[in-house]
Design a protein around this motif. Structure first.
Motif, PDB file in Angstrom:
ATOM      1  N   THR A  99       0.815  -1.220   0.000  1.00 30.30           N
ATOM      2  CA  THR A  99       0.000   0.000   0.000  1.00 30.30           C
ATOM      3  C   THR A  99       0.844   1.264   0.000  1.00 30.30           C
ATOM      4  OG1 THR A  99      -1.692  -1.206   1.241  1.00 30.30           O
ATOM      5  CG2 THR A  99      -1.885   1.197   1.178  1.00 30.30           C
ATOM      6  N   ASN A 100       1.954   1.263   0.743  1.00 35.15           N
ATOM      7  CA  ASN A 100       2.775   2.483   0.819  1.00 35.15           C
ATOM      8  C   ASN A 100       3.361   2.843  -0.540  1.00 35.15           C
ATOM      9  OD1 ASN A 100       4.356   0.116   1.024  1.00 35.15           O
ATOM     10  ND2 ASN A 100       6.078   1.276   1.861  1.00 35.15           N
ATOM     11  N   LEU A 101       3.813   1.839  -1.304  1.00 31.94           N
ATOM     12  CA  LEU A 101       4.365   2.113  -2.636  1.00 31.94           C
ATOM     13  C   LEU A 101       3.267   2.539  -3.602  1.00 31.94           C
ATOM     14  CD1 LEU A 101       6.897  -0.855  -2.983  1.00 31.94           C
ATOM     15  CD2 LEU A 101       7.386   1.526  -2.388  1.00 31.94           C
ATOM     16  N   MET A 102       2.096   1.914  -3.497  1.00 31.03           N
ATOM     17  CA  MET A 102       0.962   2.292  -4.350  1.00 31.03           C
ATOM     18  C   MET A 102       0.595   3.760  -4.108  1.00 31.03           C
ATOM     19  SD  MET A 102      -2.971   0.859  -4.281  1.00 31.03           S
ATOM     20  CE  MET A 102      -3.288   1.670  -2.695  1.00 31.03           C
ATOM     21  N   ASN A 103       0.504   4.140  -2.839  1.00 28.20           N
ATOM     22  CA  ASN A 103       0.123   5.517  -2.509  1.00 28.20           C
ATOM     23  C   ASN A 103       1.171   6.523  -2.974  1.00 28.20           C
ATOM     24  OD1 ASN A 103      -2.305   4.752  -1.344  1.00 28.20           O
ATOM     25  ND2 ASN A 103      -1.418   4.538   0.706  1.00 28.20           N
ATOM     26  N   GLU A 104       2.453   6.152  -2.907  1.00 27.52           N
ATOM     27  CA  GLU A 104       3.512   7.040  -3.381  1.00 27.52           C
ATOM     28  C   GLU A 104       3.362   7.314  -4.875  1.00 27.52           C
ATOM     29  OE1 GLU A 104       7.340   5.475  -2.449  1.00 27.52           O
ATOM     30  OE2 GLU A 104       7.017   5.553  -0.270  1.00 27.52           O
TER      31      GLU A 104
END
Length: 323
Positions: A222-227
């Motif tokens: 999720t953190n990479l997707m949001n970035e």
């Protein structure tokens, strides 16, 4: 050219989105790089087709083999055109269909000693499975008679996922896939941003398609997707800010500013958002409101340009006619 235009303040975002390479051409280069590294199996198919087509007697002999096996002879065998990779795909697909006929020809024609082995045909099947998404994407982009900027991102993600699918990592294909992936990554790194912006401005998708795509690419992290999503939203906001800062008498015609985000409807939408001093509702701009509204019901045949033209007409935005 970019330097000269920037000196005249003629490019949006200092030309960040000025140059977009031809996607269909890039696909051709990607596959050509891979095909060069394929092993001898494809050469055997090429040689077999040349053998069948080398004389009328051999063509008739091959046709007899097909009829004996009740194979459709109307499909035919297509040759390879070196400048069009999809012709290679079609050639391999046709040859695979006639696999039993080539095997039969080997037993009935003594001079035919080039027949691919069962292992060769299995390799051809795997190669076709890898190349099929490229073939389908090329058909979509080359046959359409409508703007396709909003379709590129989906197809780029499909190609990205295909080239990173571990199921294709057979030993004989490793060099081919690595070469194709290296070529594709150069395009992805440079143009995924601008094409992400374009797909957001398709009201059937908005941010939802980015969430799906980056979730798949980053395997649910999720953190990479949001970035990634934040990076795209930032680019859209920069474009929005540039249009918002334009003098009102400058207008929004394509002759006033060069280097749009490749999709003409992006210009129409941004001008719609910014007219009337960017009317704010509940503290949110038109752009923010658009992104927060749910996507429109998905339909296959959808005219995005007509959608934005309809929206801009509500505020009587003046722009050049859409060709």
């Amino acid at each position: 050219m970019k330097t000269t235009l920037n000196a005249k303040n003629a490019l949006v975002c200092k030309g960040e989105f000025f140059n977009v390479r031809c996607y269909a051409h890039i696909l051709n280069l990607i596959v050509q790089d891979g095909i060069k590294l394929i092993d001898a199996s494809i050469q055997k198919v090429l040689d077999s087709i040349k053998f069948v087509k080398s004389s009328q007697a051999r063509k008739l002999k091959f046709q007899e083999c097909c009829e004996r096996l009740t194979l459709n002879t109307n499909r035919g065998l297509h040759g390879d055109v070196t400048t069009r990779w999809n012709s290679t795909f079609q050639m391999l697909s046709d040859a695979l269909y006639y696999w039993p006929a080539f095997d039969t020809l080997e037993f009935s024609e003594q001079s035919y000693t080039l027949s691919p082995t069962e292992d060769d045909w299995e390799k051809i099947e795997k190669i076709l499975k890898l190349l099929e998404p490229f073939y389908e994407v090329t058909k979509v982009l080359s046959s359409s008679k409508y703007p396709t900027s909003n379709l590129y991102f989906h197809t780029m993600v499909l190609i990205y996922l295909t080239l990173n699918d571990g199921s294709f990592l057979d030993e004989f294909m490793i060099d081919m896939i690595h070469a194709m992936r290296a070529k594709f990554n150069k395009y992805w790194e440079k143009y995924s941003l601008v094409l992400s912006v374009a797909v957001i401005l398709d009201p059937r998708y908005k941010l939802s398609v980015l969430r799906w795509a980056f979730n798949e690419i980053h395997h649910g992290k999720t953190n990479l997707m949001n970035e990634e999503i934040d990076r795209v939203k930032s680019a859209l906001e920069r474009l929005y800010g540039e249009y918002k800062s334009m003098p009102k008498d400058q207008g929004f015609s394509s002759t006033a500013r060069v280097g749009d985000v490749s999709a003409r409807y992006a210009q129409d939408y941004l001008s719609f958002c910014i007219q009337d001093n960017d009317v704010v509702t509940n503290g949110k701009s038109k752009l923010e409101q658009y992104l927060e509204e749910p996507p429109k019901t998905w339909v296959a045949e959808y005219n995005v340009l007509a959608y934005w033209k309809s929206n801009q007409s509500i505020l009587e935005v003046k722009s050049e006619p859409i060709p």
